[in-house]
Each structure stands twice: as C-alpha cells, then as structure tokens.
Scaffold this active site. Sequence first.
Site, PDB file in Angstrom:
ATOM      1  N   GLU A  10      -0.628  -5.393   4.261  1.00  0.00           N
ATOM      2  CA  GLU A  10       0.172  -6.478   3.667  1.00  0.00           C
ATOM      3  C   GLU A  10       1.445  -6.783   4.455  1.00  0.00           C
ATOM      4  OE1 GLU A  10       0.444  -3.382   2.873  1.00  0.00           O
ATOM      5  OE2 GLU A  10       2.615  -3.173   2.989  1.00  0.00           O
TER       6      GLU A  10
ATOM      7  N   ASP B 225       8.645   1.535   1.837  1.00  0.00           N
ATOM      8  CA  ASP B 225       8.017   0.503   2.660  1.00  0.00           C
ATOM      9  C   ASP B 225       8.921  -0.723   2.871  1.00  0.00           C
ATOM     10  OD1 ASP B 225       5.769   0.115   4.229  1.00  0.00           O
ATOM     11  OD2 ASP B 225       4.648  -0.972   2.693  1.00  0.00           O
TER      12      ASP B 225
ATOM     13  N   ASP C 234      -4.230  -3.640   1.930  1.00  0.00           N
ATOM     14  CA  ASP C 234      -3.200  -2.665   2.297  1.00  0.00           C
ATOM     15  C   ASP C 234      -2.541  -3.006   3.640  1.00  0.00           C
ATOM     16  OD1 ASP C 234      -1.598  -0.483   1.985  1.00  0.00           O
ATOM     17  OD2 ASP C 234      -3.135   1.013   2.451  1.00  0.00           O
TER      18      ASP C 234
ATOM     19  N   ARG D  28       2.067  -7.044   7.685  1.00  0.00           N
ATOM     20  CA  ARG D  28       1.901  -8.062   8.736  1.00  0.00           C
ATOM     21  C   ARG D  28       1.776  -9.453   8.131  1.00  0.00           C
ATOM     22  NH1 ARG D  28      -3.284  -4.916  10.869  1.00  0.00           N
ATOM     23  NH2 ARG D  28      -1.932  -3.253  10.093  1.00  0.00           N
TER      24      ARG D  28
ATOM     25  N   LYS E 210      -4.228   2.768  -2.373  1.00  0.00           N
ATOM     26  CA  LYS E 210      -4.044   3.974  -1.561  1.00  0.00           C
ATOM     27  C   LYS E 210      -4.448   5.217  -2.363  1.00  0.00           C
ATOM     28  CE  LYS E 210      -0.142   2.424   1.295  1.00  0.00           C
ATOM     29  NZ  LYS E 210      -0.779   2.558   2.615  1.00  0.00           N
TER      30      LYS E 210
ATOM     31  N   ASP F 180       4.413  -0.130  -1.915  1.00  0.00           N
ATOM     32  CA  ASP F 180       3.099  -0.450  -1.355  1.00  0.00           C
ATOM     33  C   ASP F 180       2.037   0.441  -1.973  1.00  0.00           C
ATOM     34  OD1 ASP F 180       0.943  -1.236   0.123  1.00  0.00           O
ATOM     35  OD2 ASP F 180       1.624  -0.379   2.035  1.00  0.00           O
TER      36      ASP F 180
ATOM     37  N   LYS G  60      10.475  -5.903   7.224  1.00  0.00           N
ATOM     38  CA  LYS G  60       9.447  -5.793   6.176  1.00  0.00           C
ATOM     39  C   LYS G  60      10.077  -5.235   4.908  1.00  0.00           C
ATOM     40  CE  LYS G  60       5.203  -3.196   4.992  1.00  0.00           C
ATOM     41  NZ  LYS G  60       4.113  -2.329   5.479  1.00  0.00           N
TER      42      LYS G  60
HETATM   43  N1  BES Z   1       3.015   0.696   4.659  1.00  0.00           N
HETATM   44  C1  BES Z   1       1.782   1.027   5.269  1.00  0.00           C
HETATM   45  C2  BES Z   1       1.965   1.798   6.581  1.00  0.00           C
HETATM   46  C3  BES Z   1       2.549   3.190   6.468  1.00  0.00           C
HETATM   47  C4  BES Z   1       1.729   4.290   6.402  1.00  0.00           C
HETATM   48  C5  BES Z   1       3.911   3.374   6.484  1.00  0.00           C
HETATM   49  C6  BES Z   1       2.257   5.563   6.328  1.00  0.00           C
HETATM   50  C7  BES Z   1       4.454   4.641   6.399  1.00  0.00           C
HETATM   51  C8  BES Z   1       3.634   5.734   6.327  1.00  0.00           C
HETATM   52  C9  BES Z   1       0.985  -0.232   5.609  1.00  0.00           C
HETATM   53  O1  BES Z   1       1.171  -1.309   4.744  1.00  0.00           O
HETATM   54  C10 BES Z   1      -0.457   0.116   5.553  1.00  0.00           C
HETATM   55  O2  BES Z   1      -0.921   0.510   4.520  1.00  0.00           O
HETATM   56  N2  BES Z   1      -1.156  -0.043   6.680  1.00  0.00           N
HETATM   57  C11 BES Z   1      -2.544   0.251   6.778  1.00  0.00           C
HETATM   58  C12 BES Z   1      -3.206  -0.851   7.566  1.00  0.00           C
HETATM   59  C13 BES Z   1      -4.703  -0.787   7.581  1.00  0.00           C
HETATM   60  C14 BES Z   1      -5.262  -1.076   6.213  1.00  0.00           C
HETATM   61  C15 BES Z   1      -5.229  -1.789   8.577  1.00  0.00           C
HETATM   62  C16 BES Z   1      -2.688   1.595   7.501  1.00  0.00           C
HETATM   63  O3  BES Z   1      -1.949   1.845   8.458  1.00  0.00           O
HETATM   64  O4  BES Z   1      -3.536   2.375   7.096  1.00  0.00           O
HETATM   65 ZN    ZN Z   2       3.025  -1.360   3.765  1.00  0.00          ZN
HETATM   66 ZN    ZN Z   3      -0.109  -1.255   3.047  1.00  0.00          ZN
END
Ligand code: BES
Ligand code: ZN
Ligand code: ZN
Length: 494
Positions: A344, A283, A342, A346, A272, A265, A260
């Site tokens: 993104e 990220d 968010d 996947r 966020k 992000d 990834k």
């Molecule tokens: N990059 C984030 C995941 C992340 C969170 C990495 C904290 C490192 C530290 C990812 O893109 C994300 O924002 N995921 C969301 C998914 C949700 C919206 C289904 C999450 O985990 O909140």
């Molecule tokens: Zn992310």
């Molecule tokens: Zn994200």
Amino acid sequence: MKLVAKPAVYNLKTNDTAVIFLSEEHDNELDNQIIPDLSFIKKRADLSSFKGKSSEVMFIPLKSFPNIIIIGLGKEDKITKEALRENASVVVSVCKKRNIPKVHIVLPVIKDVDELDVLSGIAEGLSLSNYAFDKYKSSKDEDEVSMKKIQEAWFYCVKTDEAAKVLKEIEIVSENTNLCKDLINESSEVSNPVAIARLAKKFTKIKGITCRVYGKSDIEKLKMGLLLAVSKGSTYPPQLVVLKYNGNPKSKKKIAVVGKGITYDSGGMNLKPSASIEDMRSDMAGAASCLYAVRVAAQLKLKKNIIAVIPLCENMLSNKSYRAGDVFTAYNGKNVEVGNTDAEGRLILADAVAYTEKVLKPDYIVDIATLTGACLICFGEIIAALLSNNDALADMIFNSGEATGEKVWRLPLDKDYEELIKSDIADVKNTGQGRNAGTIVGATFIKKFIKDVAWAHIDIAGTSWFSKARGYKPKYATGYGVRLFIELFKMIDN
Ligand code: BES
Ligand code: ZN
Ligand code: ZN
C-alpha cells in the site's frame, strides 16, 4: 536536555559528576586535559586497569572530590564523530542507572579532530540517547531506571562562543529527533491520520512555516484514487499534508520530501500474520521524519525552501477495504492493478509524488518510506536502501548519511526491472513476481509516477525501527531521517 558551553576555567564542587574520555593511548592524554582541577584524579584514582577500549566505562565515586565517569574511546587514530556519538551514549546509561541529573563533560583532545567536532559528536550522542518512551509506564518504581533522564550537560571547552552556537543547534536537532521517535512509538490510535495532520498545522506557529491539510473530499476532488483506495477500510479519513518552510523567499529553488504516512499497516485484505503485524504502527516513520525535518529547518532558520508532502491513512481490513485484483486510477491518470493490498505504501506515494512534481514543481523530490520487508532482508536494521534517477542527488544523500550516521546504500534502478510490474489488465501493477528484487520493485513502481524531476527514494523499513538498542539509537523508533534530511538541506544549493 540543556546543553551549556563553559569556559575551561572553573571550580567543580565535590558532589558534581565529571566525565572524561580517554583513548587507548591515554597515559599522556590525561596531562593534556584542559582542566587543572582534575589533577586530583591521578593522585586519587588508580587508572592502571583502564584500557581505554571503545565503550569501556569506569565510575569512580570519591569522598571530598567530584565523582568521575571515565569512558574509553578506542585507538586515537580511529576516533570518528560516530564513535564519539556511540561512546557518549555510555555516559547516559551510567547516569540513568545512578540517577545523575547533571554532568560536567571534559572534552578530550583528539589528534586531527577539531574541538568543535569532538564537542558536536559527544553532545549529539548524549542528547539523542537521553531518550525513553515511558509515558505509559505508570509505576515510579526505583527499578524503572529509564525514567531518569539527564537534565543538563555542561561542556568545558576553549572555543566557548562557537561552542554555544553548535550546542544550540544540536539541542534543536536532537529534541526534534526525539519528538519524532515519540510520534512513531505512540499507539496508532493516538498517532492517527487526523491527529498527525493537526500536529502539522501546529508547526505554523514557527516563523516561515505554512501548512495546508487536504481532507477526504479535497482528496476526492484531486482524484487521488490510490490514496482513497488504501484508506477505504479505515474509520479515519485520509489526509494529505503540504507543509512548507520558506527560508529563502528570494530563491525559486525548492526541495520536496515526501513521507509514507500509513499510521497502521494491517496488510488489509492480504492481512499480515501475527509476527509481522505488531510493529506496524511504525509504518508512518517516513512521514514523521519529513514533518520534524521541516520543523528543524525552520527552527534553525536555514536559508532554504523546503516542502513536505505527507499522505496519511490506515491500511485496514473491513468490509469496505480495497481488494486485491481491483484497479484504481491514480492522480496522474495511470490505472493501477492491485496485486496485493499489503503493498500500500507505494500506492499512496505514487499519488503524492505525482502531485508534488506537477503542482509544487520542486527541483528535487526525495521520498522516504518503510516500504519493503525485502529491504530489511537485504540490509538488516543498519543501512537504508537508496534508489535514484539522479547521480548528483544520490551522492548528496550518501554523503549526508556518512556525516550523520544515518547511512544509505544505493541499489540499481535499471529499466529492465519494469517488466516485473507489468499488468495484464491495467497500466501497471503494485507487485512484482514472487519475492524477487522486492526493494527495487517498490522503487520502480514509484518511478513510474515521476516525470522528469531529480528524484530519490529511501527505504527505511529496517533503519526506522530497531529490535534492540544500538549505541545512541534506542529500541523501537530511531527517528531515522530527520538528521539525514537536515544535512541534505544544508548541502543542496538553493
Ligand atoms: N510496511 C510494509 C513494509 C515493512 C515490512 C516495513 C517490515 C517494516 C518492516 C509494507 O507495506 C509491506 O507490507 N510490503 C510488502 C510488499 C509486498 C506485499 C509486495 C512486503 O514487503 O512484504
Ligand atoms: Zn506498509
Ligand atoms: Zn503493507
């Protein structure tokens, strides 16, 4: 840091610094140390208060004799390679504080642990912890201790020829792991999608590596609708890097790693909040680990065929951003409803793994991603989540984790979880229901884009970025994945 193997017979000079490691049973051990020159320690230094507990440290400055750093290792029968890495990092903190540029390491003799394993544990711990991201620190103030790194470490050992080989390999692995940390720690303006693709191109100077970079118009032609959607809000165009190392041209077998590469992000339209956004330049940690794993494989001349596929873009908020509620068509033709902008990672991985399986036809695909906050909730920063459709591959990754200290723990991928990502209007949705099973939902989404190749997904949201230093792993980027992948490449039969 230069790592040098030296024979056990030598002459330490009075301003040298020697390092000895002692376990809790050190009374008899001191006599076992292979170098007679250190016999002065027993006469000059009072070691009675030194217990030999793990990470215990004693610095002994001596007139007319070499200075001594003594490091505890804990109980002898509990000394593992990881414990040696951890305790070696204590040496680095002493040397940084005292501005010692060169150390002379006396390898401890440990019952049931081979000299070369003792050597590699200590050497790896030293070179990985001898790291600081200090390019933006302009003051060369005396207090800025982090700037003073160890330049050279000499290791006194019996098996010098084999030791020299081991040290060369550790130098390559650690240097690349440290470069990987730099790329992740860098500002996202610097480590942007185009710059990272350019860096990958530079790796082709190393024998056996080829690289193809697909720009925005290529990605449009490939119909990677998800990578294009995520990148819409950014001023940087998306990039898709395909980096190949062909170390065994006679074999058709190959392993693909997919990382990834979200260089920032923001969350996009589902922006966020403040406390979660500052570290999001990290990220692309999965992408960085894939890049440097390929570089290490080539520099070590591993007889393996390895491909890194790296989708790169930013997830930004602008009037051009993709929107929650919209539907986009993936590379494999599946229509995806965006439940949350968010989620993104996947999306870009879905396009990348589908392309990898269809076009590059590897025997294994391992994707690695800072995918879910849920992974951090479940495992903290200590262990990464592993999900896989193949037990043999999962076991190899688990064993690589145990060998390198870059640990993983497997979570289930039961078919029943698929109900969580059903969409009313499209084939699949990129979010689940509420916060349930977040890490499994992320992996289940990616699984939908795998046909029948052996595949594993590693969620490194916690392990790639530390909120504080731990042993030989620094605060912020840890470089997680580079060493795990190298161990896996060695293990995989091709
Ligand atoms: N990059 C984030 C995941 C992340 C969170 C990495 C904290 C490192 C530290 C990812 O893109 C994300 O924002 N995921 C969301 C998914 C949700 C919206 C289904 C999450 O985990 O909140
Ligand atoms: Zn992310
Ligand atoms: Zn994200």
